[in-house]
Design a protein around this motif. Structure first.
Motif, PDB file in Angstrom:
ATOM      1  N   PRO A 101      42.936  51.530  36.228  1.00 42.12           N
ATOM      2  CA  PRO A 101      43.639  51.399  37.369  1.00 42.12           C
ATOM      3  C   PRO A 101      44.903  51.037  36.647  1.00 42.12           C
ATOM      4  CG  PRO A 101      41.651  51.808  39.160  1.00 42.12           C
ATOM      5  CD  PRO A 101      41.478  51.913  37.715  1.00 42.12           C
ATOM      6  N   GLY A 102      44.411  49.057  36.843  1.00 39.90           N
ATOM      7  CA  GLY A 102      44.751  48.263  35.497  1.00 39.90           C
ATOM      8  C   GLY A 102      46.820  49.008  35.046  1.00 39.90           C
ATOM      9  N   ILE A 104      48.543  51.224  36.148  1.00 37.91           N
ATOM     10  CA  ILE A 104      49.284  52.021  36.602  1.00 37.91           C
ATOM     11  C   ILE A 104      49.467  51.970  38.342  1.00 37.91           C
ATOM     12  CG2 ILE A 104      48.641  54.333  35.739  1.00 37.91           C
ATOM     13  CD1 ILE A 104      46.943  54.750  37.891  1.00 37.91           C
ATOM     14  N   THR A 105      48.730  49.861  38.126  1.00 35.82           N
ATOM     15  CA  THR A 105      48.512  49.455  40.036  1.00 35.82           C
ATOM     16  C   THR A 105      49.530  48.326  39.604  1.00 35.82           C
ATOM     17  OG1 THR A 105      46.193  49.156  39.279  1.00 35.82           O
ATOM     18  CG2 THR A 105      46.852  51.082  40.861  1.00 35.82           C
ATOM     19  N   ALA A 106      48.138  47.593  38.781  1.00 36.82           N
ATOM     20  CA  ALA A 106      48.717  45.856  39.024  1.00 36.82           C
ATOM     21  C   ALA A 106      49.485  45.643  38.358  1.00 36.82           C
ATOM     22  CB  ALA A 106      47.022  45.177  38.675  1.00 36.82           C
ATOM     23  N   ASN A 107      49.703  45.747  37.155  1.00 34.01           N
ATOM     24  CA  ASN A 107      50.959  46.164  36.017  1.00 34.01           C
ATOM     25  C   ASN A 107      52.453  46.101  37.195  1.00 34.01           C
ATOM     26  OD1 ASN A 107      48.805  45.520  34.354  1.00 34.01           O
ATOM     27  ND2 ASN A 107      49.983  46.956  32.731  1.00 34.01           N
ATOM     28  N   ILE A 108      52.111  46.790  38.112  1.00 29.60           N
ATOM     29  CA  ILE A 108      54.090  47.199  38.681  1.00 29.60           C
ATOM     30  C   ILE A 108      54.032  45.556  38.922  1.00 29.60           C
ATOM     31  CG2 ILE A 108      55.105  47.716  40.419  1.00 29.60           C
ATOM     32  CD1 ILE A 108      52.593  50.258  40.195  1.00 29.60           C
ATOM     33  N   ALA A 109      52.552  44.915  39.705  1.00 28.24           N
ATOM     34  CA  ALA A 109      53.260  42.928  40.069  1.00 28.24           C
ATOM     35  C   ALA A 109      53.411  42.101  38.842  1.00 28.24           C
ATOM     36  CB  ALA A 109      52.670  42.814  41.200  1.00 28.24           C
ATOM     37  N   LYS A 159      34.542  24.065  31.364  1.00 33.72           N
ATOM     38  CA  LYS A 159      33.478  25.179  29.934  1.00 33.72           C
ATOM     39  C   LYS A 159      33.471  26.000  29.887  1.00 33.72           C
ATOM     40  CE  LYS A 159      28.962  23.713  28.510  1.00 33.72           C
ATOM     41  NZ  LYS A 159      27.662  22.738  28.904  1.00 33.72           N
ATOM     42  N   LEU A 160      33.404  27.186  31.202  1.00 35.57           N
ATOM     43  CA  LEU A 160      33.214  28.314  31.461  1.00 35.57           C
ATOM     44  C   LEU A 160      34.246  29.422  30.595  1.00 35.57           C
ATOM     45  CD1 LEU A 160      31.434  28.821  35.076  1.00 35.57           C
ATOM     46  CD2 LEU A 160      30.359  29.090  32.803  1.00 35.57           C
ATOM     47  N   ARG A 161      34.070  30.133  30.490  1.00 37.70           N
ATOM     48  CA  ARG A 161      35.629  31.023  29.841  1.00 37.70           C
ATOM     49  C   ARG A 161      35.423  32.124  30.123  1.00 37.70           C
ATOM     50  NH1 ARG A 161      33.417  27.564  26.397  1.00 37.70           N
ATOM     51  NH2 ARG A 161      32.235  30.152  24.840  1.00 37.70           N
ATOM     52  N   MET A 162      36.271  33.456  31.029  1.00 37.07           N
ATOM     53  CA  MET A 162      35.971  34.570  31.467  1.00 37.07           C
ATOM     54  C   MET A 162      36.925  35.492  30.588  1.00 37.07           C
ATOM     55  SD  MET A 162      36.312  35.693  35.446  1.00 37.07           S
ATOM     56  CE  MET A 162      35.078  36.747  36.122  1.00 37.07           C
ATOM     57  N   GLY A 163      36.261  36.581  30.046  1.00 40.18           N
ATOM     58  CA  GLY A 163      36.270  37.254  29.042  1.00 40.18           C
ATOM     59  C   GLY A 163      37.284  38.582  29.974  1.00 40.18           C
ATOM     60  N   SER A 164      38.520  38.666  29.378  1.00 44.12           N
ATOM     61  CA  SER A 164      38.980  40.081  30.363  1.00 44.12           C
ATOM     62  C   SER A 164      38.896  41.304  29.379  1.00 44.12           C
ATOM     63  CB  SER A 164      39.462  39.935  31.621  1.00 44.12           C
ATOM     64  OG  SER A 164      41.228  40.048  31.227  1.00 44.12           O
ATOM     65  N   TRP A 165      39.586  42.620  29.608  1.00 46.04           N
ATOM     66  CA  TRP A 165      39.837  43.257  28.777  1.00 46.04           C
ATOM     67  C   TRP A 165      42.213  43.397  29.031  1.00 46.04           C
ATOM     68  CZ3 TRP A 165      36.213  44.709  32.952  1.00 46.04           C
ATOM     69  CH2 TRP A 165      36.577  45.456  33.316  1.00 46.04           C
ATOM     70  N   GLY A 166      42.231  42.281  29.515  1.00 44.31           N
ATOM     71  CA  GLY A 166      43.763  41.949  29.591  1.00 44.31           C
ATOM     72  C   GLY A 166      44.173  41.708  30.404  1.00 44.31           C
ATOM     73  N   PRO A 167      45.295  40.995  30.564  1.00 45.64           N
ATOM     74  CA  PRO A 167      46.063  40.684  31.536  1.00 45.64           C
ATOM     75  C   PRO A 167      45.782  41.775  33.133  1.00 45.64           C
ATOM     76  CG  PRO A 167      47.569  40.064  29.819  1.00 45.64           C
ATOM     77  CD  PRO A 167      46.499  40.976  29.351  1.00 45.64           C
ATOM     78  N   GLY A 168      45.959  41.077  34.557  1.00 43.84           N
ATOM     79  CA  GLY A 168      45.530  41.599  35.599  1.00 43.84           C
ATOM     80  C   GLY A 168      44.742  42.813  36.028  1.00 43.84           C
ATOM     81  N   THR A 169      43.422  42.612  34.491  1.00 46.91           N
ATOM     82  CA  THR A 169      42.494  43.518  35.236  1.00 46.91           C
ATOM     83  C   THR A 169      41.823  42.829  35.975  1.00 46.91           C
ATOM     84  OG1 THR A 169      41.085  42.453  33.003  1.00 46.91           O
ATOM     85  CG2 THR A 169      42.400  44.683  32.883  1.00 46.91           C
ATOM     86  N   GLN A 170      40.117  43.326  36.190  1.00 48.13           N
ATOM     87  CA  GLN A 170      39.528  43.399  37.640  1.00 48.13           C
ATOM     88  C   GLN A 170      39.196  41.689  36.834  1.00 48.13           C
ATOM     89  OE1 GLN A 170      36.513  45.178  38.398  1.00 48.13           O
ATOM     90  NE2 GLN A 170      36.239  44.560  40.455  1.00 48.13           N
TER      91      GLN A 170
END
Length: 332
Positions: A101-102, A104-109, A159-170
């Motif tokens: 979804p990212g 086509i959804t969150a990227n709009i915002a 201390k914690l680092r949260m990885g994502s597969w891109g800005p705005g993703t879950q």
């Protein structure tokens, strides 16, 4: 003896010939679709859930259509590069998009100058599978529950680092939501896709993520990663022993949203082509063979029609946009 054609009949014949001449060439072309290989673009690098589902679908779809369906990875910019490429491609059914979804959804915002508008430049063909995700930590992180994770984050700020597969993703949304809601400091580390992110998660370069069950469960099974909770309202079939966030004591809307992996085409693609692809994809996803493969991947098969996928998108979009705004997610 020369036969004379009545004037009225001559007029009818001329009108019929003119009507045929005015028919779009696409009308004839659709009858032979497809007549060449189809490109299925994945806006992320190889190795993640979207890529894996795309390759499973492409193999079967190619057989049903009688033409190869070739998966092409065009990752980068949170899915923008590949998505924009498809949105700007000829609307002839030979360039398709497979995405979560990212883009086509969150990227709009998230982007003030997004180079495409998914609402007007793309149209759904089918929601192929529901991507189940799980909050997971590296085995070196000394927590076993969501509550323990939040307590640890408060005790060890930054201390914690949260990885994502891109800005705005879950993963990014959850990270921002946790920071805002619980007053913790978790660093967001975006990657170009899930594959590269998982590599660093296993190596300890990042400590945790919300990742696809498809990709993470093999590492969970051997103890390299520890699952804490799955997103959504039900447990994931592939991880039946892992509680939902609600079962873990966190019933916030941010933890309940799950989105499909969707096949789309440029918006002006002829209805006949969209309907043909929709029928084939739906039948393929609902076939025992592919349905079982999707289950094995840790996702859940859908295979709805273009009309159903369009309605689902219109219902899902405002929910995601509101959540994106409420969580305060910003781009790095």
């Amino acid at each position: 003896m020369k036969q004379t054609i009545p004037p009225r009949r001559r007029w009818v014949m001329r009108a019929a010939c003119a009507a045929v001449a005015l028919l779009p060439l696409a009308t004839f072309a659709q009858g032979s679709y497809p007549s060449k290989p189809i490109r299925m673009v994945v806006p992320y690098p190889a190795g993640g859930l979207t890529d894996t589902v795309a390759r499973q679908l492409a193999e079967g779809l190619g057989k049903r259509l009688g033409q190869p369906v070739v998966v092409e990875n065009r990752g980068g910019a949170g899915g923008i590069i590949g998505t924009d490429f498809v949105a700007k491609s000829p609307a002839d059914g030979y360039t398709l998009l497979m995405t979560i979804p990212g883009p086509i959804t969150a990227n709009i915002a998230l982007y003030k100058k997004l180079p495409y508008d998914p609402r007007t430049e793309l149209r759904p063909i089918s929601d192929v599978a529901m991507a189940r995700t799980v909050l997971t930590v590296n085995s070196a992180v000394p927590v076993k529950t969501v509550t323990e994770l939040i307590a640890y984050a408060k005790k060890e700020p930054g201390k914690l680092r949260m990885g994502s597969w891109g800005p705005g993703t879950q993963p990014h949304t959850i990270q921002a939501y946790m920071d805002k809601t619980y007053g913790v400091d978790i660093l967001h580390v975006p990657y170009r896709g899930e594959g590269p992110m998982v590599t660093d998660l296993l190596a300890g370069q990042v400590n945790l993520t919300i990742g696809s069950v498809t990709t993470l469960r093999q590492y969970i099974a051997v103890g390299k990663l520890r699952p804490l909770a799955v997103a959504g309202t039900t447990r994931a079939k592939a991880l039946p022993d892992v509680p939902t966030f609600t079962e873990a004591g966190y019933s916030d809307a941010a933890y309940k949203i799950v989105g499909p992996t969707t096949l789309l085409a440029p918006a002006k693609t002829p209805d006949a082509i969209i309907e043909r692809l929709g029928r084939e994809v739906s039948a393929l996803v609902k076939s025992p063979e592919l349905s079982a493969k999707i289950d094995e991947l840790g996702a859940e098969p859908i295979g709805n029609t273009p009309a159903e996928a369009e309605r689902a998108y219109k219902a899902y979009l405002p929910v995601v946009l509101k959540l994106t705004a409420d969580t305060g997610v910003t781009l790095d």
